[in-house]
Scaffold this motif. Structure first.
Motif, PDB file in Angstrom:
ATOM      1  N   THR A 345       0.728  -1.430  -0.100  1.00 61.34           N
ATOM      2  CA  THR A 345      -0.085  -0.157   0.170  1.00 61.34           C
ATOM      3  C   THR A 345       0.709   1.496  -0.115  1.00 61.34           C
ATOM      4  OG1 THR A 345      -0.691  -0.088   2.650  1.00 61.34           O
ATOM      5  CG2 THR A 345      -1.188  -1.464   1.659  1.00 61.34           C
ATOM      6  N   ARG A 346       2.150   1.719   0.586  1.00 68.25           N
ATOM      7  CA  ARG A 346       2.864   2.566   0.716  1.00 68.25           C
ATOM      8  C   ARG A 346       3.078   3.230  -0.302  1.00 68.25           C
ATOM      9  NH1 ARG A 346       8.423   0.206   2.196  1.00 68.25           N
ATOM     10  NH2 ARG A 346       7.057  -0.438   3.390  1.00 68.25           N
ATOM     11  N   ARG A 350       1.488   7.207  -0.628  1.00 70.21           N
ATOM     12  CA  ARG A 350       3.007   8.277  -0.769  1.00 70.21           C
ATOM     13  C   ARG A 350       1.788   9.236  -1.410  1.00 70.21           C
ATOM     14  NH1 ARG A 350       8.956   6.730  -1.738  1.00 70.21           N
ATOM     15  NH2 ARG A 350       8.760   8.672  -1.913  1.00 70.21           N
ATOM     16  N   GLU A 351       0.981   8.508  -2.601  1.00 69.05           N
ATOM     17  CA  GLU A 351       0.493   9.364  -3.718  1.00 69.05           C
ATOM     18  C   GLU A 351      -0.980  10.089  -3.130  1.00 69.05           C
ATOM     19  OE1 GLU A 351       1.396  10.135  -6.552  1.00 69.05           O
ATOM     20  OE2 GLU A 351       3.010   9.111  -6.438  1.00 69.05           O
ATOM     21  N   ALA A 352      -0.927   9.554  -1.831  1.00 66.78           N
ATOM     22  CA  ALA A 352      -2.068  10.371  -1.250  1.00 66.78           C
ATOM     23  C   ALA A 352      -2.068  11.421  -0.775  1.00 66.78           C
ATOM     24  CB  ALA A 352      -2.886   9.197  -0.913  1.00 66.78           C
ATOM     25  N   ALA A 353      -0.470  10.675   0.039  1.00 64.70           N
ATOM     26  CA  ALA A 353       0.015  12.036   1.144  1.00 64.70           C
ATOM     27  C   ALA A 353       0.406  13.566   0.431  1.00 64.70           C
ATOM     28  CB  ALA A 353       1.315  11.427   1.497  1.00 64.70           C
ATOM     29  N   ARG A 435      -9.090   5.122  -1.615  1.00 68.59           N
ATOM     30  CA  ARG A 435      -9.347   4.206  -2.013  1.00 68.59           C
ATOM     31  C   ARG A 435      -8.415   2.508  -2.045  1.00 68.59           C
ATOM     32  NH1 ARG A 435     -13.111   6.964  -4.449  1.00 68.59           N
ATOM     33  NH2 ARG A 435     -14.675   6.859  -2.583  1.00 68.59           N
ATOM     34  N   ALA A 436      -7.671   3.077  -2.974  1.00 69.27           N
ATOM     35  CA  ALA A 436      -6.799   2.551  -3.560  1.00 69.27           C
ATOM     36  C   ALA A 436      -6.331   1.569  -3.015  1.00 69.27           C
ATOM     37  CB  ALA A 436      -6.215   2.692  -5.227  1.00 69.27           C
ATOM     38  N   ALA A 437      -5.446   2.305  -1.875  1.00 71.49           N
ATOM     39  CA  ALA A 437      -4.591   1.602  -0.895  1.00 71.49           C
ATOM     40  C   ALA A 437      -6.169   0.468   0.206  1.00 71.49           C
ATOM     41  CB  ALA A 437      -4.406   2.715   0.085  1.00 71.49           C
ATOM     42  N   TYR A 438      -6.817   1.392   0.303  1.00 69.81           N
ATOM     43  CA  TYR A 438      -8.078   0.160   1.111  1.00 69.81           C
ATOM     44  C   TYR A 438      -8.051  -1.216   0.242  1.00 69.81           C
ATOM     45  CZ  TYR A 438     -12.463  -1.545   2.940  1.00 69.81           C
ATOM     46  OH  TYR A 438     -13.058  -2.244   3.691  1.00 69.81           O
TER      47      TYR A 438
END
Length: 496
Positions: A345-346, A350-353, A435-438
């Motif tokens: 999920t990293r 990182r993109e979300a952050a 959402r993708a990471a979840y």
């Protein structure tokens, strides 16, 4: 349409030579003038009898005429680029756009026959370059004030009138983008991101949940960055600079960036304000496990963070200006997760952050808001170390991510209500990455819960199905949505 303004010293010969040259990678083609101050400027691209030196000399003539009275800055350079999805613009349209930009910025107001000299050069389909000198033909200095802001405002009007993609207007709180030179250097040295972008992310992660200024500087150095402090004569620390090891200029010296040049909220005074307003409490675990439980420290801290993040959603939904501080705290929480989450999920985190960073900055200040809980949650996640992504760690990671999807959605609504177009768009982008990471984090816990549910006796399984459908409403499939207490359904919520 994006206008980008730079200024410089000396004559225009070097700039004109670049505009008529092949470019960095032979990307310049059919170099020619589309408009100029008098519409008769020498055009080395379309007339073999004209030269680059002739065009530069005519542009520089007003500057040379004032001799010693010339200002220190004499060159004004504005590139105007269309969006990749825009229709093809012809030379006539680009000429009209160039005249509107020089009029709006004060370089050459319409009807002013003694204004600055300028020429608009086109060497690609999607953009032009306007080269001008900052001494008017009557010997006075150009009356430039807020030229960048005026160019942006005119670009928004041009987009509407020409049927081009309308970009969101800025509010002066965005971080500075890397220059073309920085990007070319990154590509040349094999970096996936420019030093400015890498340092910005590293500094954000260093401040996430930091309890003191000293801890912040220690984290910078522990992350492998070069850091130096700027001191006043009294010895007080005024600011800091950071550099990437191995990133050097032409003289072999480190390329330093002040915190304020990485992002407005990464200056030392702004970081101090965050540390003082929301001090993070100590959350150090005595060991990797919670006493009397098989639950790991990373799992425990993620569950705690999910509860705290849910309270931030409530504050954001109340539509109060104090919620601005909650966005800052949520940004720290995301930065903490991005550096400690499992490898699966990293990348998305990182993109979300990176996206949510833009959502944390606006002109709204929440002076009295308390974000200690969010900052302490971020601190706890950092100190608990990396999560493995399986077992309890995986379930807890999925739980906090589904809650952060709601935070991002609430942030988009909060910004939209205040007309913060860029921040709202950044919040939506962050929600998509979350959402993708979840979905990645929840895959294994959901499968195991589904298997456990299928092993239950039929009567007990039917009772649980009825309960879950009653709670969630409608005919939701329990095996896909119920395993994390309803968070799976929440994570699928649409971004406004």
């Amino acid at each position: 349409m994006i206008p980008k303004i730079r200024t410089g010293t000396g004559g225009t010969y070097g700039l004109i030579r670049y505009l008529y040259g092949p470019g960095k990678r032979d990307e310049h083609t059919d170099q020619h003038i589309v408009a100029s101050w008098n519409d008769f400027a020498p055009d080395p691209g379309r007339n073999a009898h004209h030269s680059i030196a002739q065009l530069a000399a005519q542009l520089d003539q007003p500057v040379k005429a004032v001799a010693d009275r010339a200002p220190a800055t004499t060159i004004w350079h504005c590139s105007v680029r269309a969006d990749p999805g825009d229709r093809h613009l012809g030379d006539t349209e680009w000429a009209a756009i160039a005249r509107r930009i020089v009029h709006a910025t004060g370089i050459a107001p319409e009807g002013d026959t003694t204004a600055c000299r300028w020429a608009a050069v086109r060497h690609a389909d999607d953009h032009i370059h306007i080269a001008a000198t900052l001494v008017r033909q009557d010997g006075r200095l150009a009356g430039l004030s807020f030229d960048r802001r005026k160019a942006q405002a005119e670009a928004r009007l041009i987009e509407t009138e020409y049927g081009l993609r309308r970009l969101t207007p800025g509010d002066g709180t965005a971080a500075k983008n890397p220059s073309s030179q920085e990007r070319f250097k990154a590509e040349r040295t094999g970096r996936t991101a420019t030093p400015r972008e890498t340092l910005r992310e590293a500094v954000r992660q260093a401040v996430a949940g930091a309890a003191s200024e000293e801890e912040f500087f220690t984290r910078l150095r522990d992350a492998g960055l070069r850091a130096k402090l700027r001191h006043a004569p009294s010895g007080d620390v005024l600011g800091y600079n950071v550099a990437l090891p191995g990133d050097r200029n032409a003289d072999g010296e480190p390329v330093w960036f002040a915190g304020s040049t990485l992002a407005p909220d990464l200056s030392l005074p702004r970081i101090r304000r965050r540390l003082d307003a929301g001090p993070a409490t100590d959350t150090t675990e005595p060991d990797g496990r919670i006493a009397g439980s098989a639950r790991s420290a990373p799992a425990r801290r993620r569950r705690d963070a999910a509860d705290i993040a849910e309270r931030a959603v409530v504050v954001l939904d109340e539509d109060d200006d104090e919620a601005a501080a909650q966005l800052v705290g949520a940004g720290e929480l995301l930065d903490a997760l991005a550096q400690t989450s499992p490898a699966a999920t990293r990348a998305e985190l990182r993109e979300a952050a990176r996206a949510f960073e833009r959502a944390t900055r606006s002109h709204i200040r929440a002076e009295n808001a308390d974000i200690r809980a969010l900052r302490s949650a971020a601190r706890g996640i950092v100190h608990a170390g990396g999560a493995l992504g399986r077992g309890e760690d995986g379930g807890a990671t999925a739980m906090v991510l589904s809650t952060l999807v709601l935070v991002a959605i609430a942030a988009a609504r909060w910004h939209s209500a205040r007309g913060h177009a860029q921040q709202a768009a950044a919040s939506r982008q962050a929600a998509e990455h979350l959402r993708a990471a979840y979905q990645q984090a929840a895959a294994t816990p959901m499968r195991r819960m589904r298997e456990a549910g299928q092993a239950l006796p039929a009567d007990e399984r039917h009772r649980h199905v009825t309960t879950i459908r009653t709670v969630l409403g409608g005919d939701q499939e329990p095996s896909a949505t119920a395993g994390d207490g309803g968070h799976g359904k929440l994570a699928q919520a649409r971004v406004p």
